[in-house]
Scaffold this motif. Structure first.
Motif, short mmCIF file in Angstrom:
data_model
loop_
_atom_site.label_atom_id
_atom_site.label_comp_id
_atom_site.label_asym_id
_atom_site.label_seq_id
_atom_site.Cartn_x
_atom_site.Cartn_y
_atom_site.Cartn_z
N ALA A 69 -5.19 3.21 1.01
CA ALA A 69 -5.09 1.91 0.40
C ALA A 69 -4.58 0.84 1.35
O ALA A 69 -4.09 -0.18 0.94
CB ALA A 69 -4.16 1.98 -0.81
N SER A 78 -5.71 -3.66 -0.70
CA SER A 78 -4.43 -4.38 -0.69
C SER A 78 -4.59 -5.85 -1.07
O SER A 78 -3.68 -6.44 -1.65
CB SER A 78 -3.77 -4.30 0.69
OG SER A 78 -3.29 -3.01 0.90
N ALA A 131 -3.73 4.35 -3.66
CA ALA A 131 -2.57 4.59 -2.79
C ALA A 131 -2.20 6.07 -2.93
O ALA A 131 -2.40 6.67 -3.98
CB ALA A 131 -1.41 3.71 -3.19
N MET A 157 0.19 -1.79 -6.59
CA MET A 157 -0.46 -0.96 -5.57
C MET A 157 -1.89 -0.66 -5.95
O MET A 157 -2.18 -0.43 -7.12
CB MET A 157 0.28 0.38 -5.45
CG MET A 157 1.73 0.27 -5.12
SD MET A 157 2.53 1.89 -5.19
CE MET A 157 1.91 2.63 -3.69
N SER A 194 0.85 -1.19 0.00
CA SER A 194 0.00 0.00 0.00
C SER A 194 0.89 1.24 0.00
O SER A 194 0.42 2.36 0.02
CB SER A 194 -0.94 0.00 1.20
OG SER A 194 -0.21 -0.02 2.40
N GLU A 224 -4.14 4.53 7.06
CA GLU A 224 -3.34 4.00 5.96
C GLU A 224 -2.39 2.89 6.41
O GLU A 224 -1.71 3.02 7.41
CB GLU A 224 -2.53 5.14 5.33
CG GLU A 224 -1.75 4.74 4.11
CD GLU A 224 -2.20 5.49 2.86
OE1 GLU A 224 -2.85 6.54 2.97
OE2 GLU A 224 -1.88 5.01 1.77
#
Lengths: 301, 93
Positions: free
Chosen positions: B89, A118, A94, A90, A68, A209
């Motif tokens: 993410a 992910s 991201a 990724m 990530s 994150e």
């Protein structure tokens, strides 16, 4: 001397200005001071070294893995120092700084479906590696024992020495789980009464994150549930609020997962005896989040 | 004809595993109300205590982020696709 030689031996900083007056002492390992800006330098270095030692990472092979961001930046930095090609899978969402840093080190990025997160990046890189095994070195950070071993050999012993063996509680969020597993395993071997806690986002859909909501995602092979003595849940808002306090009240510009870790560590410390010593991790630099505007334009925001 | 809402994997636990839903509404706000009505357990993951959309949730109408359009008042037309994406993410979200 190579840039990878500068990885580790980070300072342990006191979070006394933020801690409750009658609770335990709280310290944080300043992992954002690693050369690529995150704790992931340790695992990336160890996995690359293991690949070289085992003959899996030949000179003509391309390193590929899913990330990530932070592990990708670390691979890209070490790969550049070795003169090797690096390609990272990724999720398309991201953040900007991570992608820009990876490209700055000369590595390539393959975007995967943002909706799949992910897990989608992991599935994509695994398929590519299985299709062309001769072409790639795939460290597979979620399943590589060298990842937790890096923390068993370095992060754990450093924390033990820096607290002069006085640590009573270690608490950390989970991405691959490598930092938690390796560090917790070492600390419990040194002193069986050390308690080790995980930090979890309060929702599978969150903004912390790099951290994994374990109940709703693919469980990394390296994760070891037997090391978990307890769990603290943190919301994205609380993590951001504490990250802001770290910057403004302690001068530590760190990321949102560090905010989550410190929020959880402070809460845990409040419930403990003043003789206890709690340690957590400041996993990455806050400079990596500037584009997300979490610090806002005014001190009030 | 309804609007197609794409659901990220992290939220599919609240939509019986469905990756897309057919919903109705003339604006993004109405569309999300319809979502919350049909799948009430999803609401606290998208909205805060005041009913505002959580800061890390990005909503796209086709390829455009509603932050750059009219926010929750952005109009949606039948047949269009709306996507919920976290701004980060990590993990699977």
């Amino acid at each position: 001397m190579n840039i990878a030689d500068l990885i580790g031996h980070t300072p342990l900083v006191s979070l006394e200005p933020l801690a409750a007056p009658k609770g335990a002492r709280v310290f944080a390992k300043a992992e954002f001071l690693n050369p690529s800006g995150s704790v992931k330098d340790r695992a990336a270095k160890a996995m690359i070294q293991a690949g070289l030692d085992l003959g899996l990472y030949g000179p003509d092979k391309i390193l590929i893995d899913a990330t990530s961001g932070n592990t990708g930046v670390a691979y890209a930095m070490i790969g550049a120092a070795l003169g090797r090609q690096v390609t990272l899978y990724m999720p398309g969402n991201a953040n900007f700084e991570r992608k820009a840093l990876i490209k700055a080190y000369g590595a390539k990025i393959v975007d995967t479906d943002p909706l799949e997160g992910s897990d989608g990046a992991y599935t994509a890189v695994k398929n590519e590696s299985e299709k062309n095994p001769e072409k790639y070195f795939f460290p597979n950070q979620y399943n590589n024992p060298a990842n937790p071993l890096a923390h068993y050999k370095t992060t754990g012993p450093e924390i033990w020495e820096q607290t002069e063996g006085k640590i009573t509680h270690f608490i950390n969020s989970l991405g691959t789980s490598g930092t938690f597993v390796g560090t917790a395993r070492f600390l419990k071997e040194k002193n069986l009464s050390v308690k080790t806690y995980i930090v979890q986002p309060d929702s599978p859909f969150h903004g912390i994150e790099g951290t994994k909501h374990m109940a709703s995602t693919i469980k990394p092979d390296i994760y070891d549930l037997t090391l978990v003595d307890g769990e603290e849940k943190v919301s994205t808002n609380e993590a951001i609020a504490v990250a802001k306090r770290l910057a403004r009240e302690v001068g530590l510009l760190v990321g949102v997962s560090s905010g989550a870790n410190v929020a959880a560590a402070l809460r845990l410390a409040k419930s403990l005896d003043p003789a206890a010593t709690v340690v957590t991790i400041l996993g990455d630099t806050g400079a990596r989040y500037l584009s997300e505007g979490i610090w806002g334009d005014s001190p009030e925001s | 004809m309804s609007v197609n809402l794409l659901i990220p994997t992290a939220l599919r636990g609240f939509t019986n595993g469905q990756s897309q839903l057919e919903l109705t509404g003339a604006t993004v706000k109405e569309l999300l109300s319809d979502l919350a009505q049909k799948h009430p357990d999803i609401a606290p993951h998208l909205f805060d205590e005041t009913g505002a959309v959580r800061s890390f949730v990005n909503i796209f109408v086709e390829s455009k982020n509603i932050k750059n359009l009219n926010g929750l008042d952005t109009s949606v037309n039948p047949g269009q696709t709306v996507t919920l994406v976290p701004s980060i993410a990590g993990g699977r979200s």
